[in-house]
Write an enzyme that holds these catalytic residues in place. Structure first.
Site, mmCIF file in Angstrom:
data_model
loop_
_atom_site.group_PDB
_atom_site.id
_atom_site.type_symbol
_atom_site.label_atom_id
_atom_site.label_comp_id
_atom_site.label_asym_id
_atom_site.label_seq_id
_atom_site.Cartn_x
_atom_site.Cartn_y
_atom_site.Cartn_z
ATOM 1 N N ARG A 229 0.842 -1.190 0.000
ATOM 2 C CA ARG A 229 0.000 0.000 0.000
ATOM 3 C C ARG A 229 0.882 1.245 0.000
ATOM 4 O O ARG A 229 1.944 1.271 0.653
ATOM 5 C CB ARG A 229 -0.906 0.022 1.233
ATOM 6 C CG ARG A 229 -2.090 -0.928 1.145
ATOM 7 C CD ARG A 229 -3.083 -0.516 0.060
ATOM 8 N NE ARG A 229 -4.239 -1.389 -0.048
ATOM 9 C CZ ARG A 229 -4.381 -2.359 -0.952
ATOM 10 N NH1 ARG A 229 -3.432 -2.597 -1.846
ATOM 11 N NH2 ARG A 229 -5.485 -3.081 -0.992
ATOM 12 N N HIS A 277 -0.272 0.104 -9.988
ATOM 13 C CA HIS A 277 -1.044 -0.793 -9.101
ATOM 14 C C HIS A 277 -1.521 -2.039 -9.874
ATOM 15 O O HIS A 277 -2.726 -2.311 -9.959
ATOM 16 C CB HIS A 277 -2.228 -0.050 -8.469
ATOM 17 C CG HIS A 277 -2.728 -0.717 -7.214
ATOM 18 N ND1 HIS A 277 -3.149 -0.040 -6.103
ATOM 19 C CD2 HIS A 277 -2.877 -2.037 -6.898
ATOM 20 C CE1 HIS A 277 -3.541 -0.883 -5.168
ATOM 21 N NE2 HIS A 277 -3.371 -2.116 -5.630
HETATM 22 P P1 NAP Z 1 -2.156 -11.096 4.848
HETATM 23 O O1 NAP Z 1 -2.354 -12.475 4.338
HETATM 24 O O2 NAP Z 1 -3.168 -10.554 5.780
HETATM 25 O O3 NAP Z 1 -0.728 -11.062 5.537
HETATM 26 C C1 NAP Z 1 -0.326 -10.041 6.348
HETATM 27 C C2 NAP Z 1 1.026 -10.389 6.967
HETATM 28 O O4 NAP Z 1 1.575 -9.224 7.551
HETATM 29 C C3 NAP Z 1 0.931 -11.432 8.060
HETATM 30 O O5 NAP Z 1 2.032 -12.264 7.946
HETATM 31 C C4 NAP Z 1 1.048 -10.612 9.338
HETATM 32 O O6 NAP Z 1 1.671 -11.273 10.409
HETATM 33 C C5 NAP Z 1 1.980 -9.509 8.883
HETATM 34 N N1 NAP Z 1 1.852 -8.327 9.740
HETATM 35 C C6 NAP Z 1 0.737 -7.617 10.024
HETATM 36 N N2 NAP Z 1 1.038 -6.607 10.863
HETATM 37 C C7 NAP Z 1 2.353 -6.692 11.110
HETATM 38 C C8 NAP Z 1 3.254 -5.937 11.910
HETATM 39 N N3 NAP Z 1 2.843 -4.878 12.623
HETATM 40 N N4 NAP Z 1 4.542 -6.309 11.937
HETATM 41 C C9 NAP Z 1 4.970 -7.378 11.227
HETATM 42 N N5 NAP Z 1 4.177 -8.150 10.447
HETATM 43 C C10 NAP Z 1 2.877 -7.794 10.391
HETATM 44 O O7 NAP Z 1 -2.034 -10.053 3.635
HETATM 45 P P2 NAP Z 1 -1.789 -10.385 2.090
HETATM 46 O O8 NAP Z 1 -3.003 -10.924 1.462
HETATM 47 O O9 NAP Z 1 -0.536 -11.156 1.992
HETATM 48 O O10 NAP Z 1 -1.569 -8.896 1.494
HETATM 49 C C11 NAP Z 1 -0.345 -8.223 1.682
HETATM 50 C C12 NAP Z 1 -0.416 -6.803 1.140
HETATM 51 O O11 NAP Z 1 -0.543 -6.822 -0.281
HETATM 52 C C13 NAP Z 1 -1.582 -5.961 1.642
HETATM 53 O O12 NAP Z 1 -1.139 -4.664 1.951
HETATM 54 C C14 NAP Z 1 -2.499 -5.868 0.437
HETATM 55 O O13 NAP Z 1 -3.283 -4.699 0.500
HETATM 56 C C15 NAP Z 1 -1.472 -5.831 -0.670
HETATM 57 N N6 NAP Z 1 -1.962 -6.169 -2.001
HETATM 58 C C16 NAP Z 1 -1.480 -5.440 -3.055
HETATM 59 C C17 NAP Z 1 -1.857 -5.768 -4.342
HETATM 60 C C18 NAP Z 1 -1.297 -5.023 -5.508
HETATM 61 O O14 NAP Z 1 -1.706 -5.270 -6.634
HETATM 62 N N7 NAP Z 1 -0.331 -4.160 -5.313
HETATM 63 C C19 NAP Z 1 -2.721 -6.841 -4.558
HETATM 64 C C20 NAP Z 1 -3.196 -7.542 -3.460
HETATM 65 C C21 NAP Z 1 -2.793 -7.218 -2.183
HETATM 66 P P3 NAP Z 1 0.864 -12.313 11.336
HETATM 67 O O15 NAP Z 1 0.478 -13.446 10.416
HETATM 68 O O16 NAP Z 1 1.888 -12.719 12.312
HETATM 69 O O17 NAP Z 1 -0.315 -11.606 11.894
HETATM 70 C C1 GLV Z 2 -5.229 -4.837 -4.468
HETATM 71 O O1 GLV Z 2 -4.461 -3.986 -4.148
HETATM 72 C C2 GLV Z 2 -5.901 -5.692 -3.535
HETATM 73 O O2 GLV Z 2 -5.854 -5.416 -2.317
HETATM 74 O O3 GLV Z 2 -6.537 -6.674 -3.962
#
Ligand code: NAP
Ligand code: GLV
Length: 314
Positions: A229, A277
């Site tokens: 983000r 993005h």
């Molecule tokens: P997720 O499955 O919820 O994983 C989040 C991870 O971050 C977990 O391992 C969590 O640890 C860790 N975390 C949360 N707070 C933390 C902190 N304060 N310190 C250290 N680690 C922390 O999320 P995801 O689905 O992988 O998504 C990751 C990111 O990608 C998000 O920001 C999402 O918005 C972004 N995203 C971007 C796109 C794009 O096209 N650019 C597309 C999709 C998603 P724990 O497991 O220990 O709680």
């Molecule tokens: C894109 O950024 C998503 O969160 O799916």
């Protein structure tokens, strides 16, 4: 069951989602694109794609808010989203795989100097810089969730020594990936990294985490890849770190303001690569199936998948 579809998108994108969802839902469900078409209290599910604030206000019959986006920070920041209604987010292996591809492309391009080669081409300059092996380029992935784990595993398969940092102890990710967790583990992990890939959720604890302090904990000349983000990054701190050479290059897919405004210094910066993005788009085909599985779970009283912990923020 009545379901309401809304998001920040153009009509073509909305129509593609509506068609895929209607096909996957089958008979017995009515997917609405406008709220006024039925008694609003009869709408039980909202299927949302990063909607502008206020879209769900007054939907008193809601029993599930299903996000088509993986990140739900904007949705959770909307004070009009009813606090008692469960929110589920998009978790789709196809999306994780797309994110891992983007992370690999960025890390590989940084490691092999391909962004420099692109700049040389624009300048008509022929220069062969020395190259390192992948096993000489340690990568730190911030986040051990859906995307972080998949990206870390993919990078390790490619020969990079990978550390993945999370909040709590993580299940093993795979051969070649070291996992660490907690605030105290971050500084040593940064000190050992050449490239940082951010895949954290946006929460109060992670907002602005890519700042001057984090950059100064890295070895000089390290690289930043932000695929999560825009608000994770303190833009002014990155520009200063690029100017000093502390950060050699940044690959940015997400921005505080999207679309990135015309004239923003990132557009023309020689050491910033801008993506619009697109690191991991939701795949309409597979994501529609994910949504329908949760709608069926709701209808049958089974547990919902991928529920967001609204207090934790992800
Ligand atoms: P997720 O499955 O919820 O994983 C989040 C991870 O971050 C977990 O391992 C969590 O640890 C860790 N975390 C949360 N707070 C933390 C902190 N304060 N310190 C250290 N680690 C922390 O999320 P995801 O689905 O992988 O998504 C990751 C990111 O990608 C998000 O920001 C999402 O918005 C972004 N995203 C971007 C796109 C794009 O096209 N650019 C597309 C999709 C998603 P724990 O497991 O220990 O709680
Ligand atoms: C894109 O950024 C998503 O969160 O799916």
């Amino acid at each position: 069951m009545n379901l309401f579809l809304c998001g920040s998108w153009d009509d073509d994108e909305r129509d593609a989602w509506a068609e895929a969802l209607r096909r996957a839902l089958g008979p017995g469900h009515r997917l609405l694109l406008q709220r006024g078409e039925v008694d609003e209290a009869s709408i039980e599910v909202a299927i949302v794609a990063n909607p502008p604030p206020g879209q769900l206000r007054g939907l008193t019959g809601l029993r599930l808010i299903q996000s088509l986006w993986a990140g739900v920070d904007r949705l959770l920041a909307d004070a009009t989203v009813p606090p008692e209604v469960p929110v589920a987010r998009m978790v789709d292996p196809a999306m994780n795989a797309a994110m891992a591809e983007t992370a690999l492309w960025a890390v590989l391009s940084l490691h092999r100097g391909f962004f420099d080669c692109a700049r040389q081409q624009r300048d008509g300059r022929w220069h062969q810089a020395p190259q390192r092996r992948a096993d000489e380029v340690p990568v730190l992935v911030l986040g051990t969730g859906q995307m972080g784990r998949t990206a870390a595993a993919r990078l390790a398969q490619q020969g990079y020594p990978v550390t993945a940092w999370g909040r709590t102890p993580s299940e093993p990710i795979g051969h070649g990936v070291r996992t660490v967790h907690g605030d105290a583990a971050l500084a040593p992990a940064l000190a050992a990294a050449r490239t940082v890939v951010n895949l954290l959720p946006l929460t109060d604890a992670t907002r602005g985490i890519l700042d001057a302090r984090l950059f100064s904990a890295l070895p000089a000349g390290a690289a930043i890849v932000n695929l999560a983000r825009g608000a994770h990054l303190v833009e002014a701190d990155l520009l200063a770190a690029l100017a000093s050479g502390q950060i050699a290059h940044a690959v940015l897919d997400v921005f505080a303001v999207e679309p990135l405004p015309a004239g923003h210094p990132f557009w023309a910066h020689p050491h910033v690569t801008v993506l619009p993005h697109v690191a991991a788009q939701t795949d309409v085909r597979s994501a529609a199936e994910v949504v329908v599985r949760n709608v069926r779970a709701l209808a049958s009283g089974a547990p919902l998948a991928h529920r967001v912990d609204r207090a934790r923020g992800y």
